[in-house]
Design an enzyme around this catalytic site. Structure first.
Site, PDB file in Angstrom:
ATOM      1  N   CYS A 188       4.285 -23.660  25.911  1.00  0.00           N
ATOM      2  CA  CYS A 188       3.562 -23.883  24.659  1.00  0.00           C
ATOM      3  C   CYS A 188       2.826 -22.634  24.190  1.00  0.00           C
ATOM      4  CB  CYS A 188       2.578 -25.032  24.820  1.00  0.00           C
ATOM      5  SG  CYS A 188       3.401 -26.601  24.988  1.00  0.00           S
ATOM      6  N   HIS A 189       1.958 -22.104  25.035  1.00  0.00           N
ATOM      7  CA  HIS A 189       1.185 -20.947  24.601  1.00  0.00           C
ATOM      8  C   HIS A 189       1.285 -19.790  25.592  1.00  0.00           C
ATOM      9  CE1 HIS A 189      -0.640 -24.526  22.654  1.00  0.00           C
ATOM     10  NE2 HIS A 189      -0.386 -23.786  21.611  1.00  0.00           N
ATOM     11  N   GLY A 190       2.290 -19.851  26.457  1.00  0.00           N
ATOM     12  CA  GLY A 190       2.623 -18.704  27.278  1.00  0.00           C
ATOM     13  C   GLY A 190       1.740 -18.423  28.481  1.00  0.00           C
TER      14      GLY A 190
END
Lengths: 138, 690
Positions: free
Chosen positions: A102-104
């Site tokens: 999702c956000h790494g």
């Protein structure tokens, strides 16, 4: 608005048989609606997790504190990214651990946050070994 | 609400009521004789448009709730069956889902209009703050509504958004448990969101009443920002404002209908046609478009708590606007600097929205940070500073002066230039980004589909052939669980007779029971039965197919998509291109190649497919030339099979597509005539007032 009695009852401890999980493999079980990753770590993964300078981590915690002594090869973590709750993918990312799509955020082979926006390590659920090949989560 | 009304109804029955409850007088003074500034432009019709949208949302929502089942196991299916089986269910759902987006389009225009013309300034501070409260309630309602269909994006959107509250120190975790009603997002969460989603619109309606009340106490602002002084400055609300609002609403409905009837899924996400799965996170979680600028702010701040504060702060800061901007001149029309910064601010918001939809990496993160600073700087630095250093142009003495002067000089070119510049700038920035993003992925080739465009119809022959391909090839692994045999005989489908559909059904064995002895038994299918699935459950399907469960195909053409990128997604709005799903499915069926290109490794048990994300697909090449015989002489090639079965799957994903497009055409003719009528009536009514 807190969880009702049936929800709490359904959240009772579960037992998981570890014998079919080969080295280098991991399984995902659900407990209280949350995915729990159980990894049978390789020697390399354990060494990598222990070689890190703990003080340099964003959320300092030693690998020893995250596994049960005598069962160092087993890592049991709640597979929910501590950023915004997505499910990280096992065996991905730069640290031989978990990668959240999702956000790494990237976690290492001990489930500790190494890179990305997540503030904390993947939490270790309450569990104990009932035998050498069986654990009870909860 | 200009003092006590002297309205006296002539009908004795109404007089009787009026003496006991002066509601008619209230209506009369608020919406008939109420003086409205005579220089209002069309940006002022968005208040009426918003009231109209709120009405539509409540009306369609109440009917939808009659057919919806708020349960984690049943919600997705109930929405799908609602669309397929309820009379005009597809229309209700499209109106409600698109309506939410249109509501936000209108509210953003309404808010920006307030910002541009200084409608938040003394004496309208409370009016403005009530507006911000309505906006916050709308965001909460929209979010909870998006969760209800219980698709993948619903589930994961709910997970991400509820987790935002866990950032609050000390009490965060308990707040999240309260929101969930359990240990994770699940059935209790869905139930409470459904309850709140039903409640909040009525709260919004209540605050709207306060908003209108406050508006009628302080009076409307106007493009020149000078308060009405004499009667010459105003016109009565009815008929002047009423008819103008009607024309505005009619024009807005044209845009609304464009989405409802021609591109209902344009603003949605294909992933939401996949049922929620708590074990799989979609690769890229994106909120609905109207939250994107705030989502971009959240992601651009690397600290979790700070990110959440930034996101909510970006909305809350609006409450303080009346005191941040202390300039005496209201309208930006007379504020040369404020006007330019306003358009820069609009561009910043649009760009933030674009970034919110991009993956959080590289250049996007840096651009997000810069724009987040710009967003806050507009409120905290630019506006307070401008009110001290800017030298505004002289404001007209009265509204009538402004109206008379308007015939001479026009300020619109300046504004439109700014819009053009802002748009051109964002286009340029966007195209640079998207050129990078599209590299390295194979775009499925576009096809000519019989069902595309505003008058598209399914090719009956292709539907019948596609059904044959599905039955003989795909059905051995893939279910089609939302399609019933009776659908085969329905209008707009493959065109079989009722008897043919019944005969087709009887070829299937369907499990039924329990009988009197308590045993399950098999019987021949009936038209009311659904296509039986090849596997008993998902685990069986997974076990039989090397760990990858073959997806159900009922919705596959809507559940798959590919990124069109910038500027194509804007072009698509005008060309009504929405066949990403069919193009992808057809390309995938033809995308198998024996020779794996260099640099791609395919694991054991997987196959190389050019168009599959990651290229390694568990499904072996399903179709080969001559595999299925056709009775009508069509070529028996893979290309033809792919085309036919994709057409069939598009029909199974949306069996009422032909009805949708046909009704759309009728609605458009009506709306254009209605809008024209309203325009000329408005011209006539306003003839003496300009």
């Amino acid at each position: 608005m807190n969880p009702d009695a049936s929800t709490i009852a359904a959240g009772a401890p579960i037992e998981v048989d570890l014998s079919p999980v080969a080295e280098g493999q991991d399984i995902k079980v659900f407990w209280r609606g949350k995915p729990i990753y159980i990894s049978h770590r390789t020697k390399k993964q354990i060494d990598e997790a222990r070689a890190v300078n703990v003080a340099s981590l964003p959320d300092p915690q030693s690998d020893e504190a995250r596994v049960k002594s005598g069962h160092e090869q087993w890592l049991v973590v709640i597979g929910i990214c501590t950023h915004l709750g997505c499910i990280p993918i096992a065996h991905e990312g730069n640290y031989d651990g978990f990668f959240c799509p999702c956000h790494g955020s990237q976690y290492d082979s001990s489930g500790r946050i190494r890179q990305g926006p997540a503030p904390a390590n993947l939490p270790v659920p309450p569990y104990q070994f009932v035998s050498d090949t069986k654990i009870q989560i909860g | 609400m200009s003092g006590p009304s002297d309205y006296q109804p002539s009908n004795p029955a109404l007089q009787w009521i009026e003496r006991r409850l002066p509601i008619l007088g209230l209506m009369h003074s608020s919406f008939v004789v109420y003086p409205t500034p005579r220089n209002l432009n069309y940006w002022w019709t968005f208040g009426a448009i918003l009231s109209f949208m709120l009405g539509i949302q409540i009306l369609t929502g109440v009917i939808l709730a009659m057919h919806y089942t708020p349960h984690a196991d049943l919600a997705f299916k109930s929405v799908e069956l609602l669309v397929r089986d309820v009379n005009y269910g597809w229309l209700l759902r499209n109106m409600h889902a698109v309506g939410a987006s249109m509501f936000f389009v209108a509210v953003y225009v309404h808010m920006l209009r307030g910002l541009y013309y200084g409608s938040y300034k003394e004496p309208r501070e409370v009016l403005w703050i009530l507006g911000v409260i309505i906006y916050l309630l709308m965001m909460a309602t929209g979010f909870m509504g998006y969760v209800l269909p219980w698709g993948q994006m619903s589930f994961w959107g709910a997970t991400v958004i509820t987790n935002l509250f866990s950032a609050i120190p000390y009490v965060g975790e308990s707040i999240v448990t309260l929101l969930w009603g359990g240990y994770s997002v699940g059935n209790p969460t869905l139930n409470r969101f459904f309850s709140l989603h039903y409640l909040l619109p009525f709260l919004i309606a209540g605050v709207v009443v306060l908003h209108v009340w406050a508006l009628h106490v302080s009076g409307q602002n106007n493009p020149d920002g000078v308060e009405p002084k004499t009667e010459k400055d105003t016109v009565p609300f009815t008929p002047h404002a009423t008819i103008k609002d009607m024309f505005g609403v009619a024009c807005f409905m044209l845009l609304y209908a464009w989405f409802i009837f021609y591109m209902p899924n344009y603003l949605g996400d294909a992933d939401n046609y996949i049922p929620a799965n708590p074990g799989v996170t979609p690769p890229h979680i994106v909120p609905e478009w109207y939250y994107l600028p705030f989502y971009a702010i959240l992601r651009s701040i690397p600290n979790k708590l700070a990110g959440v504060i930034g996101m909510f702060g970006a909305i809350i800061i609006l409450c303080f606007l009346p005191w941040l901007d202390a300039a005496k001149t209201k309208s930006s029309k007379y504020r040369p600097l404020a006007k330019q910064f306003f358009w820069i601010f609009v561009a910043v918001c649009i760009l933030l929205g674009y970034l919110g939809a991009q993956p959080p990496e590289g250049i996007y993160v840096i651009a997000g940070r810069v724009l987040t600073v710009c967003y806050f700087a507009y409120f905290l630095i630019v506006l307070p500073l401008l009110s001290r250093i800017e030298k505004p142009r002289p404001v007209p003495n009265s509204i009538s002066d402004a109206v008379l002067a308007k015939t001479g000089s026009r300020s619109t070119p300046m504004v439109s230039t700014a819009i053009m510049l802002a748009l051109a700038g964002s286009l340029f920035a966007g195209s640079v980004d998207s050129a990078k993003a599209s590299e390295g992925s194979d775009q499925p080739p576009g096809n000519k589909w019989s069902f595309s465009g505003p008058f598209g119809k399914f090719d009956r022959g292709a539907l019948q052939r596609g059904l044959k391909v599905y039955k003989e090839v795909c059905a051995s692994c893939h279910g089609l669980s939302y399609v019933a045999f009776r659908n085969l005989a329905e209008a707009g489908g493959p065109g079989y007779s009722v008897a043919q559909a019944a005969a087709f059904a009887s070829e299937y064995k369907v499990k039924d029971g329990p009988n009197d002895a308590g045993d399950m038994f098999e019987r021949a299918g009936r038209p009311a039965d659904y296509f039986p699935s090849p596997f008993a459950n998902e685990q069986a399907a997974r076990a039989a197919n090397g760990g990858a469960a073959p997806p159900d195909l009922s919705l596959i053409t809507k559940a798959r998509s590919y990124k069109r990128g910038f500027p194509m997604f804007i072009v698509d709005f005008f060309t009504q291109y929405q066949e990403q799903g069919p193009d992808y499915v057809s390309a995938l069926l033809q995308g198998f190649e024996d020779k794996v290109p260099e640099g791609v490794t395919i694991p054991e048990g997987s196959y190389y497919n050019k168009y599959f994300p990651g290229h390694a697909i568990k499904m072996p090449k399903p179709l080969s030339d001559g595999q299925v015989t056709y009775d009508d002489g069509s070529p028996t090639t893979v290309a033809q099979y792919a085309k036919d079965v994709t057409t069939f799957l598009m029909w199974s994903a949306e069996p009422h597509m032909e009805a949708r497009k046909r009704l759309g055409f009728q609605v458009f003719i009506f709306l254009i005539l209605f809008a024209g009528l309203m325009y000329f009536t408005k011209k006539k009514v306003w003839a003496d007032s300009h």
